[in-house]
Design an enzyme around this catalytic site. Structure first.
Site: not given
Ligand code: NAD
Ligand code: UFG
Length: 330
Positions: A124, A148, A152
Site C-alpha cells: 500500500s 495496518y 505492510k
Molecule cells: P478485501 O477485504 O475485500 O479482500 C481481502 C480478502 O481476504 C477477503 O475476501 C477476506 O475474506 C480474505 N481474508 C482476510 N484474511 C484472511 C485469512 N487470514 N485467510 C483467508 N482469507 C482471508 O480487501 P481488498 O480491498 O480486496 O484488499 C486486498 C489486499 O490489498 C489487502 O491485503 C489490502 O490490505 C491491500 N490493499 C487494499 C487497498 C484498498 O484500498 N482496498 C489499498 C492498499 C492495499
Molecule cells: N474522505 C472523506 N470522507 C469520508 C471518507 C474519506 O472526506 O467519509 C476523504 C479522506 O479524508 C481522504 C480521501 O477521502 O482525503 C480518501 O480517503 P479513503 O479513506 O478513501 O482513503 P485513504 O487515502 O485514507 O486510505 C486508503 C486505504 C488505506 C491505504 C491508503 C493508501 O483505506 O488502507 O488508501 O493506499 F493505506
C-alpha cells in the site's frame, strides 16, 4: 500458470481472478470469507465461464495451506488476504499483526518448500508515510501511523529477505494507491461490511439514500480546493497490473507503484460522481480525520517502463462503474 490467489473473493482479488482467467491462467482461490461472500464465486463463474477451485481456509493455518500445495502444482502466489481497516487496526493491533504477518510467513515458507517461483504481494502507498508526492519506489519509507500500515511495511521486509535468501523465488511488491470502481458487468465490486470507511463506497451509499450525507474531512489542506487529494485507480486496471507482474518477474525483488499519477480531490471526485451519474450526493465539510494526509499520488513510471503497464480508465469510468455495482447490489 497455476496461480494460488489468497483473498480471491475480496474486492481486488476477485477482479484479479477475472483478469488471470482471461489470460488463460488456472486459478485456485483460498479465502476464509471474513470480509467477502461465497456468492462472489458464482459471479466469477458467470463473468469468466470458469469456476475456480475454491478452498475456504484461513491462510494463517499452515496445515491447511500446505494441503493446497500438496493438491496442486502451484507456479505462483498472489497474496491479497489481509485485514485492511486502518481504524480497526489501532483498536485491535494483535489481530492485524497476527493475520497479516503470519499469513505472509506461512505462504513464503510454502513457496520455498515447494519451489514456487513467483510471489506477488498487496502492499500500500501507506508505507511511504507522510512524504511529498509524487511518490517513487526508491524513496525511504517512513514510519506509518497505524498497525495496518506497519503490517505492510514488515511484510515487505519479510518477503525481500526471503527472496534474497532463495534464488528461485521472484517477489513483486505492488504498492496500491486508492482502488475504486467495479467490473463493468456490475456483478463484482466493493461491498464492505457495515458503514464504509473509504470515500467511494461511502459516496455510493449516500447516493442510494442509505446514508444521509457525506462528511468531507477537512477543506484546509494545501490542495486545489482544500480537500484531500488521492490517486484513485480503477480496480480493473489494478487487477491487470497483477497479471503483468506475475507474468514478467523472473528473479529478485521488484517494487512497483500501481497508481495513475493523477491526484483528485474529494470534491472533484464527488462532483464527477454527481455529473456522470446524474444524481445528488449531499455533503458537509467537517474537521480533518486524524491520521489523514493532504495529498498522496504516485509516480507510476517504473511500472510502465518495466512491466509495460499503465492505468487506462478514467475517473468517469470509476464513478460510473462503482454506481452500477451499487445499484445491482441489493
Ligand atoms: P478485501 O477485504 O475485500 O479482500 C481481502 C480478502 O481476504 C477477503 O475476501 C477476506 O475474506 C480474505 N481474508 C482476510 N484474511 C484472511 C485469512 N487470514 N485467510 C483467508 N482469507 C482471508 O480487501 P481488498 O480491498 O480486496 O484488499 C486486498 C489486499 O490489498 C489487502 O491485503 C489490502 O490490505 C491491500 N490493499 C487494499 C487497498 C484498498 O484500498 N482496498 C489499498 C492498499 C492495499
Ligand atoms: N474522505 C472523506 N470522507 C469520508 C471518507 C474519506 O472526506 O467519509 C476523504 C479522506 O479524508 C481522504 C480521501 O477521502 O482525503 C480518501 O480517503 P479513503 O479513506 O478513501 O482513503 P485513504 O487515502 O485514507 O486510505 C486508503 C486505504 C488505506 C491505504 C491508503 C493508501 O483505506 O488502507 O488508501 O493506499 F493505506
Amino acid at each position: 500458470m497455476n496461480i494460488l490467489v489468497t483473498g480471491g473473493l475480496g474486492f481486488i482479488g476477485s477482479h484479479t481472478v477475472v483478469e488471470l482467467i482471461k489470460n488463460n491462467h488456472t486459478v485456485i482461490i483460498a479465502d476464509n470469507l471474513i470480509n467477502s461472500k461465497i456468492e462472489v464465486l458464482d459471479k466469477l463463474s458467470t463473468i469468466t465461464g470458469i469456476r475456480p477451485t475454491f478452498y475456504q481456509i484461513d491462510v494463517t493455518d499452515e496445515q491447511a495451506v500446505e494441503s493446497i500445495f500438496n493438491n496442486h502444482k502451484i507456479d505462483g502466489v498472489i497474496h491479497f488476504a489481509g485485514l485492511k481497516a486502518v481504524g480497526e487496526s489501532v483498536e485491535k493491533p494483535l489481530q492485524y499483526y497476527y493475520n497479516n504477518l503470519v499469513s505472509t510467513m506461512v505462504l513464503s515458507k510454502m513457496c520455498v518448500k515447494y519451489g514456487v517461483g513467483k510471489f506477488v504481494f498487496s502492499s500500500s502507498a501507506t508505507v511511504y508515510g507522510d512524504q511529498l508526492s509524487p511518490l517513487k519506489e526508491d524513496m525511504e519509507l517512513k514510519q506509518t501511523t497505524n498497525p495496518y500500515g506497519e503490517t505492510k511495511a514488515i511484510s515487505e521486509r519479510i518477503l525481500t529477505d526471503t527472496a534474497n535468501a532463495n534464488d528461485g523465488l521472484a517477489v513483486s511488491i505492488l504498492r496500491y494507491f486508492n482502488p475504486v470502481g467495479a467490473h463493468e458487468s456490475g456483478l463484482i465490486g466493493e461491498d464492505p461490511n457495515g458503514i464504509p470507511n473509504n470515500l467511494m463506497p461511502f459516496v455510493t451509499k449516500v447516493a442510494k439514500g442509505q446514508l444521509s450525507k457525506l462528511s468531507v474531512f477537512g477543506n484546509d489542506y494545501d490542495t486545489i480546493d482544500g480537500t484531500g487529494v488521492r490517486d484513485y485507480i480503477h480496480v480493473v486496471d489494478l487487477a491487470k497490473g497483477h497479471v503483468k507482474a506475475i507474468e514478467k518477474n523472473e528473479s529478485g525483488v521488484k517494487i512497483y507503484n500501481l497508481g495513475t499519477g493523477q491526484g483528485t480531490s474529494v470534491l472533484e471526485l464527488v462532483n464527477a460522481f454527481m455529473k456522470a451519474n446524474n444524481i445528488e450526493v449531499p455533503y458537509e465539510i467537517v474537521g480533518r480525520r486524524p491520521g489523514d494526509i493532504g495529498s498522496c499520488f504516485a509516480d507510476p513510471s517504473k511500472a510502465e517502463q518495466e512491466l509495460g503497464w499503465k492505468a487506462d480508465l478514467t475517473i468517469e469510468d470509476m464513478v460510473q462503474d462503482a454506481w452500477r455495482f451499487e445499484m445491482n447490489n441489493k
